[in-house]
Design an enzyme around this catalytic site. Sequence first.
Site, PDB file in Angstrom:
ATOM      1  CB  CYS A   1      -0.896  -0.005   1.239  1.00  0.00           C
ATOM      2  SG  CYS A   1      -2.042   1.381   1.339  1.00  0.00           S
TER       3      CYS A   1
ATOM      4  CG  HIS B   1      -7.431   2.991   1.425  1.00  0.00           C
ATOM      5  ND1 HIS B   1      -6.534   3.175   2.461  1.00  0.00           N
ATOM      6  CD2 HIS B   1      -6.764   2.281   0.478  1.00  0.00           C
ATOM      7  CE1 HIS B   1      -5.381   2.615   2.147  1.00  0.00           C
ATOM      8  NE2 HIS B   1      -5.491   2.065   0.949  1.00  0.00           N
TER       9      HIS B   1
ATOM     10  CG  HIS C   1      -5.676  -2.426  -1.175  1.00  0.00           C
ATOM     11  ND1 HIS C   1      -4.716  -3.010  -0.385  1.00  0.00           N
ATOM     12  CD2 HIS C   1      -5.361  -1.099  -1.240  1.00  0.00           C
ATOM     13  CE1 HIS C   1      -3.862  -2.074   0.007  1.00  0.00           C
ATOM     14  NE2 HIS C   1      -4.220  -0.912  -0.503  1.00  0.00           N
ATOM     15  CD  GLU C   2      -6.594   1.453  -3.885  1.00  0.00           C
ATOM     16  OE1 GLU C   2      -6.736   2.443  -3.137  1.00  0.00           O
ATOM     17  OE2 GLU C   2      -5.492   0.908  -4.065  1.00  0.00           O
TER      18      GLU C   2
END
Length: 189
Positions: free
Chosen positions: A111, A157, A153-154
């Site tokens: 990341c 956030h 993953h994004e």
Amino acid sequence: MTVREILKMGDPRLLRIAQPVPEFDTPALHALVEDLFDTMHAAEGAGLAAPQIGVDLAVVIFGFRHNERYPDAPPVPQTVLLNPHITPLAADGRVAVALEELPLEDGWEGCLSVPGLRGVVPRHARIRYRGHDVQGRVIDREADGFHARVVQHECDHLLGLLYPMRIRDFTRFGFSSVLFPSQPAGVDD
């Protein structure tokens, strides 16, 4: 437009839940998306979320033809995704009715907000993601493999989650230079 500073793990702004984008196709939104792409490309990332540059909005970008940080990864379509929603799918593409129908795959992740480290993270093997593009048009896609991993993953956030929070086995988490000593210099996160 502008390459922005990427916040690092430990910054409390990365732990906030992002707010939905209230209005599409605005000059400010276009400028934000341009800054996200400039920043992602400058850092050789596979994706980037608005909270990583200190903007508390549900905006993620991702995609590449080839990425030096993930040289074996297949291409992922360049995408701007606003107000996303992810639905895990069973291996055959249907919406699962039981947890055991949702296969998880372990995979190495890094990341831009956690530079120099990599870890093995379980992710849904197949997903459907929905949201809007910058003009407000609906995006509705299915993805698997690395594409699905990048989207999850994004989108994490936007929920204030960094990938180390999902690691189950910390014996598979460490500095890239130690875990992958044969990687080219500079490919460290």
